[in-house]
Design an enzyme around this catalytic site. Structure first.
Site, PDB file in Angstrom:
ATOM      1  N   LEU A  42       0.831  -1.205   0.000  1.00 43.51           N
ATOM      2  CA  LEU A  42       0.000   0.000   0.000  1.00 43.51           C
ATOM      3  C   LEU A  42       0.860   1.247   0.000  1.00 43.51           C
ATOM      4  CD1 LEU A  42      -2.648  -1.088   2.636  1.00 43.51           C
ATOM      5  CD2 LEU A  42      -3.048  -0.764   0.189  1.00 43.51           C
ATOM      6  N   GLY A  43       2.060   1.090   0.470  1.00 42.57           N
ATOM      7  CA  GLY A  43       2.951   2.241   0.525  1.00 42.57           C
ATOM      8  C   GLY A  43       4.238   1.848   1.187  1.00 42.57           C
ATOM      9  N   GLU A  44       5.292   2.563   0.856  1.00 40.79           N
ATOM     10  CA  GLU A  44       6.516   2.280   1.564  1.00 40.79           C
ATOM     11  C   GLU A  44       7.367   3.515   1.767  1.00 40.79           C
ATOM     12  OE1 GLU A  44       9.584  -0.027  -0.894  1.00 40.79           O
ATOM     13  OE2 GLU A  44       7.667  -0.833  -1.552  1.00 40.79           O
ATOM     14  N   VAL A 104       3.821  -0.753   4.219  1.00 39.81           N
ATOM     15  CA  VAL A 104       2.482  -1.135   4.646  1.00 39.81           C
ATOM     16  C   VAL A 104       1.905  -2.009   3.546  1.00 39.81           C
ATOM     17  CG1 VAL A 104       0.196  -0.301   5.327  1.00 39.81           C
ATOM     18  CG2 VAL A 104       2.203   1.097   5.819  1.00 39.81           C
ATOM     19  N   LYS A 123       1.741  -3.033   8.945  1.00 38.63           N
ATOM     20  CA  LYS A 123       3.003  -2.283   8.878  1.00 38.63           C
ATOM     21  C   LYS A 123       4.149  -3.183   9.282  1.00 38.63           C
ATOM     22  CE  LYS A 123       3.588   1.920   9.684  1.00 38.63           C
ATOM     23  NZ  LYS A 123       3.697   3.338  10.074  1.00 38.63           N
ATOM     24  N   TYR A 174      -7.712  -0.716   7.789  1.00 36.32           N
ATOM     25  CA  TYR A 174      -7.422  -0.440   6.386  1.00 36.32           C
ATOM     26  C   TYR A 174      -8.293   0.720   5.914  1.00 36.32           C
ATOM     27  CZ  TYR A 174      -7.555  -1.125   1.328  1.00 36.32           C
ATOM     28  OH  TYR A 174      -7.514  -0.943  -0.024  1.00 36.32           O
ATOM     29  N   ALA A 175      -7.677   1.658   5.233  1.00 34.40           N
ATOM     30  CA  ALA A 175      -8.420   2.798   4.692  1.00 34.40           C
ATOM     31  C   ALA A 175      -8.560   2.618   3.183  1.00 34.40           C
ATOM     32  CB  ALA A 175      -7.676   4.096   5.003  1.00 34.40           C
ATOM     33  N   ASN A 223      -4.948   8.121   0.887  1.00 32.10           N
ATOM     34  CA  ASN A 223      -4.758   9.352   1.655  1.00 32.10           C
ATOM     35  C   ASN A 223      -5.636  10.491   1.133  1.00 32.10           C
ATOM     36  OD1 ASN A 223      -3.243  11.301  -0.058  1.00 32.10           O
ATOM     37  ND2 ASN A 223      -1.717   9.665  -0.086  1.00 32.10           N
ATOM     38  N   ASP A 228       3.179  15.688  12.311  1.00 30.73           N
ATOM     39  CA  ASP A 228       3.249  15.646  10.851  1.00 30.73           C
ATOM     40  C   ASP A 228       1.850  15.603  10.235  1.00 30.73           C
ATOM     41  OD1 ASP A 228       4.390  15.627   8.338  1.00 30.73           O
ATOM     42  OD2 ASP A 228       5.066  13.547   8.430  1.00 30.73           O
TER      43      ASP A 228
HETATM   44  N1  ADE Z   1      -1.345   3.242   3.545  1.00 32.51           N
HETATM   45  C1  ADE Z   1      -0.702   3.374   4.698  1.00 32.51           C
HETATM   46  N2  ADE Z   1      -1.463   2.954   5.723  1.00 32.51           N
HETATM   47  C2  ADE Z   1      -2.645   2.561   5.188  1.00 32.51           C
HETATM   48  C3  ADE Z   1      -3.861   2.048   5.724  1.00 32.51           C
HETATM   49  N3  ADE Z   1      -4.008   1.863   7.023  1.00 32.51           N
HETATM   50  N4  ADE Z   1      -4.856   1.782   4.874  1.00 32.51           N
HETATM   51  C4  ADE Z   1      -4.704   1.996   3.550  1.00 32.51           C
HETATM   52  N5  ADE Z   1      -3.598   2.462   3.004  1.00 32.51           N
HETATM   53  C5  ADE Z   1      -2.572   2.751   3.801  1.00 32.51           C
END
Ligand code: ADE
Length: 305
Positions: free
Chosen positions: A31-33, A39, A59, A108-109, A113, A168
């Protein structure tokens, strides 16, 4: 060395209130790094509801991380345990600390963002429609934008009540959860030690003297409010990055010292702009308190546009 045999070199204490079995998780895509952490999306069996599968975010550290980075992730996890649950915070769901790498499992979102979300959902220009862009997507109203701002204020209010300083706050660090009628926006609590300098969000005392307080979070909240009111509206050729004409940190220092502040965004009401300006008071004690933000935004959010 190689990741497949990576049994954690660290022994972490077991916390039975939070520990979840590793085989409950099926890790999925990234999902991201960041520099040292990442994550990933995951499926979790029996975690939120017995007998059913739910989507979570996990994470973890990347290979080659240092001891300090490990300590940061552990302290982030411990911080989340202490802060407790709130609807406008990404909540901790559990962790895997034993017999393998540390996994910190959080909500999870699904909409990513807030920065990207606002940009994707802003009312499109005539040009975009002309070239046949998908028209079904929901576009955002002023009321939605104020609702986002309000929910972030609620999350901040909760953090402040738990004596937690975020350090932040920015649209990129706010995640959007449910999107039915109105999204639920939530703040991620994250330690950023990757050397990135979010200077354009920082209060003068944080910038000049590294003094971070709830009141320096309020300054950053003002910038976030500005992002919400610019990213989510149709403004051609405008990226919604704060102080677009300020090229360097030195220039920013100088401008803030001289009392320069950003102008009112075109589609922003005067009330909301006044709130931003109060958040950007040079003196931290002249900035509104988090409870004030909440109250002012509640009044504004209920006005029709
Ligand atoms: N990216 C970083 N954290 C996340 C999360 N909790 N849900 C979705 N994308 C993310």
């Amino acid at each position: 060395n190689s990741g497949d045999s990576m049994i954690s070199e660290y022994e972490l204490p077991m916390d039975s209130d939070w520990e979840i079995p590793r085989d409950m998780l099926h890790l999925g895509k990234n999902l991201g790094e960041g520099a040292f952490g990442k994550v990933v999306k995951a499926e979790a069996m029996n975690l939120l509801k017995p007998g059913s599968m739910s989507i979570v975010a996990v994470k973890m550290l990347k290979e080659g991380h240092t001891d300090n980075e490990m300590m940061d992730l552990v302290s982030e996890m411990e911080m989340m345990k202490m802060i407790g649950k709130h609807i406008n915070i990404i909540n901790l769901l559990g962790c895997c600390t034993q017999g393998g790498p540390l996994y910190v499992v959080v909500e999870y979102a699904p909409h990513g963002n807030l920065r990207d979300f606002l940009r994707q959902h802003r009312p499109s220009s005539g040009y975009e429609l002309a070239v046949g862009e998908k028209k079904e997507k929901k576009t955002l109203t002023q009321k939605d934008l104020v609702s986002f701002a309000y929910q972030v204020a609620r999350g901040m209010e909760y953090l402040a009540s738990r004596r937690c300083i975020h350090r932040d706050l920015a649209a990129r660090n706010v995640l959007t959860l449910a999107l039915q009628e109105i999204s639920t926006v939530t703040i991620i609590i994250e330690k950023t030690t990757d050397g990135r300098l979010p200077v354009k969000w920082m209060a003068p005392e944080a910038l000049f003297h590294r003094v971070y307080t709830t009141q320096s979070d309020v300054w950053s909240y003002g910038i976030l409010l500005w992002e919400i009111m610019t990213l989510g509206v149709r403004t051609p050729n405008f990226l919604g990055t704060p102080y677009p004409s300020v090229p360097s940190v030195e220039k920013l220092f100088q401008l803030l010292r001289n009392g320069h502040r950003m102008e009112k965004p075109p589609c922003c009401s005067l009330e909301i702009y006044m709130l931003m300006r109060e958040c950007w008071s040079y003196q931290p004690n002249e900035r509104p308190l988090v409870e004030d933000l909440d109250r002012i935004l509640t009044i504004t959010a209920n006005e029709e546009y």
